[in-house]
Design an enzyme around this catalytic site. Structure first.
Site, PDB file in Angstrom:
ATOM      1  N   GLY A 162       0.778  -1.232   0.000  1.00  0.00           N
ATOM      2  CA  GLY A 162       0.000   0.000   0.000  1.00  0.00           C
ATOM      3  C   GLY A 162       0.807   1.277   0.000  1.00  0.00           C
ATOM      4  O   GLY A 162       0.323   2.316   0.475  1.00  0.00           O
ATOM      5  N   MET A 207      -3.857  -6.648  -7.311  1.00  0.00           N
ATOM      6  CA  MET A 207      -3.226  -7.695  -8.121  1.00  0.00           C
ATOM      7  C   MET A 207      -4.213  -8.652  -8.798  1.00  0.00           C
ATOM      8  O   MET A 207      -3.868  -9.796  -9.064  1.00  0.00           O
ATOM      9  CB  MET A 207      -2.226  -8.473  -7.255  1.00  0.00           C
ATOM     10  CG  MET A 207      -1.066  -7.624  -6.801  1.00  0.00           C
ATOM     11  SD  MET A 207      -0.155  -6.851  -8.183  1.00  0.00           S
ATOM     12  CE  MET A 207       1.036  -5.851  -7.304  1.00  0.00           C
ATOM     13  N   ASN A 264       1.433   3.059  -2.607  1.00  0.00           N
ATOM     14  CA  ASN A 264       0.697   3.991  -3.485  1.00  0.00           C
ATOM     15  C   ASN A 264      -0.535   4.550  -2.774  1.00  0.00           C
ATOM     16  O   ASN A 264      -0.889   5.714  -2.968  1.00  0.00           O
ATOM     17  CB  ASN A 264       0.318   3.308  -4.803  1.00  0.00           C
ATOM     18  CG  ASN A 264       1.472   3.319  -5.779  1.00  0.00           C
ATOM     19  OD1 ASN A 264       1.819   4.362  -6.316  1.00  0.00           O
ATOM     20  ND2 ASN A 264       2.100   2.170  -5.978  1.00  0.00           N
ATOM     21  N   HIS A 269       0.591   1.541 -13.120  1.00  0.00           N
ATOM     22  CA  HIS A 269       1.394   0.408 -13.586  1.00  0.00           C
ATOM     23  C   HIS A 269       2.872   0.823 -13.611  1.00  0.00           C
ATOM     24  O   HIS A 269       3.194   1.918 -14.091  1.00  0.00           O
ATOM     25  CB  HIS A 269       0.933  -0.023 -14.988  1.00  0.00           C
ATOM     26  CG  HIS A 269       1.685  -1.219 -15.472  1.00  0.00           C
ATOM     27  ND1 HIS A 269       1.415  -2.495 -15.026  1.00  0.00           N
ATOM     28  CD2 HIS A 269       2.741  -1.324 -16.316  1.00  0.00           C
ATOM     29  CE1 HIS A 269       2.258  -3.338 -15.587  1.00  0.00           C
ATOM     30  NE2 HIS A 269       3.069  -2.658 -16.377  1.00  0.00           N
ATOM     31  N   ILE A 283      -6.999  -9.014 -12.127  1.00  0.00           N
ATOM     32  CA  ILE A 283      -7.527  -8.377 -13.339  1.00  0.00           C
ATOM     33  C   ILE A 283      -9.055  -8.425 -13.251  1.00  0.00           C
ATOM     34  O   ILE A 283      -9.650  -9.473 -12.996  1.00  0.00           O
ATOM     35  CB  ILE A 283      -6.995  -9.094 -14.602  1.00  0.00           C
ATOM     36  CG1 ILE A 283      -5.491  -8.821 -14.726  1.00  0.00           C
ATOM     37  CG2 ILE A 283      -7.736  -8.610 -15.854  1.00  0.00           C
ATOM     38  CD1 ILE A 283      -4.798  -9.504 -15.869  1.00  0.00           C
ATOM     39  N   LEU A 284      -9.672  -7.263 -13.444  1.00  0.00           N
ATOM     40  CA  LEU A 284     -11.137  -7.187 -13.362  1.00  0.00           C
ATOM     41  C   LEU A 284     -11.738  -7.523 -14.723  1.00  0.00           C
ATOM     42  O   LEU A 284     -11.197  -7.154 -15.769  1.00  0.00           O
ATOM     43  CB  LEU A 284     -11.549  -5.787 -12.906  1.00  0.00           C
ATOM     44  CG  LEU A 284     -11.102  -5.440 -11.470  1.00  0.00           C
ATOM     45  CD1 LEU A 284     -11.184  -3.942 -11.213  1.00  0.00           C
ATOM     46  CD2 LEU A 284     -11.907  -6.217 -10.438  1.00  0.00           C
TER      47      LEU A 284
HETATM   48  C1  GAR Z   1       3.339  -0.983  -7.417  1.00  0.00           C
HETATM   49  O1  GAR Z   1       4.627  -0.911  -7.955  1.00  0.00           O
HETATM   50  C2  GAR Z   1       2.293  -0.965  -8.508  1.00  0.00           C
HETATM   51  O2  GAR Z   1       2.609  -0.126  -9.574  1.00  0.00           O
HETATM   52  C3  GAR Z   1       2.317  -2.405  -8.937  1.00  0.00           C
HETATM   53  O3  GAR Z   1       2.428  -3.122  -7.744  1.00  0.00           O
HETATM   54  C4  GAR Z   1       3.111  -2.340  -6.756  1.00  0.00           C
HETATM   55  C5  GAR Z   1       2.243  -2.259  -5.528  1.00  0.00           C
HETATM   56  O4  GAR Z   1       2.906  -1.608  -4.471  1.00  0.00           O
HETATM   57  N1  GAR Z   1       1.137  -2.726  -9.701  1.00  0.00           N
HETATM   58  C6  GAR Z   1       1.144  -3.555 -10.728  1.00  0.00           C
HETATM   59  O5  GAR Z   1       2.126  -4.175 -11.091  1.00  0.00           O
HETATM   60  C7  GAR Z   1      -0.188  -3.696 -11.440  1.00  0.00           C
HETATM   61  N2  GAR Z   1      -0.028  -4.322 -12.709  1.00  0.00           N
HETATM   62  P1  GAR Z   1       2.110  -0.909  -3.276  1.00  0.00           P
HETATM   63  O6  GAR Z   1       1.137  -1.933  -2.688  1.00  0.00           O
HETATM   64  O7  GAR Z   1       3.194  -0.577  -2.288  1.00  0.00           O
HETATM   65  O8  GAR Z   1       1.413   0.310  -3.792  1.00  0.00           O
END
Ligand code: GAR
Length: 207
Positions: free
Chosen positions: A14, A93, A16, A112, A95-96
């Site tokens: 989390g 994680m 982001n 992404h 895909i919808l």
């Molecule tokens: C992030 O790097 C995000 O961009 C990626 O997973 C990580 C999650 O980190 N998402 C994908 O690869 C989606 N295809 P977080 O839980 O610390 O935000």
């Protein structure tokens, strides 16, 4: 002030989500308000981050659902129950399905960790994306925020930010820099842009 109600969907650490919360605290995310965090895992640290700020949380465990349809039905019920107007996928994680995303046209955004259309689509998530970028030997990578449609990572691009690849990068060092210097910057900006537009349009989606 009226704000767009934002639901953030997460699966893991989390960071982001934290960037969105920080932007909200600093007043950079001002047209929208995070009113719900939904996690696909009950052990996701993202849930702790949300609770710390008093943001309501829900867990919809994929494992506990019979199939994708049930998983999405529960997510939809939670979104509608909380009056969500914008859905932000922040390290979500799963895909919808096309059926699900069709209910939220231009109302779901995703971050992404590459410059789409490179290293994206099914199978490209988390560290795997950075491994693929290093295997290919690209000299520049970055992050993309895009609208979500029925094609995985195929919706309209909202913002992108590049980041150079260093000679001695490992997937882990590259992931860290792309997060810090690209994802955490463009995700809150995109959330603000889309929230502002939703307020302008004043329309309801997701019903
Ligand atoms: C992030 O790097 C995000 O961009 C990626 O997973 C990580 C999650 O980190 N998402 C994908 O690869 C989606 N295809 P977080 O839980 O610390 O935000």
């Amino acid at each position: 002030m009226l704000k767009t109600k934002i639901a953030v969907l997460v699966s893991g650490g989390g960071t982001n989500l934290q960037a969105l919360i920080d932007a909200q605290e600093k007043g950079m995310l001002k047209s929208g308000e995070i009113t719900l965090v939904i996690s696909s895992s009950n052990t996701a640290f993202a849930l702790e981050r949300a609770k710390k700020y008093g943001i309501p949380t829900a867990t919809v465990s994929k494992k506990a659902c019979a199939n994708q349809a049930e998983f999405e039905h529960e997510i939809q019920a939670s979104l509608i129950g909380h009056g969500a107007q914008l859905v932000v996928l922040a390290g979500f994680m799963s895909i919808l399905s096309a059926e699900f995303v069709a209910k939220w046209p231009k109302r779901i955004i995703n971050v992404h960790p590459s410059l789409i259309p490179s290293f994206c689509g099914e199978g490209f998530y988390g560290l795997r994306v950075h491994e693929a970028a290093l295997e290919y030997g690209v000299k520049v990578t970055g992050a993309t925020v895009h609208f979500v449609n029925e094609i995985p990572d195929g919706g309209e691009i909202i913002l992108q930010k590049s980041e150079p690849v260093h000679k001695h990068d490992t997937p882990e060092t590259l992931q860290k820099r792309v997060m810090e210097r690209a994802e955490w910057i463009i995700l809150p900006r995109a959330a603000e842009l889309v929230s502002k537009n939703i307020l302008k349009e004043g329309s309801d989606y997701g019903n």
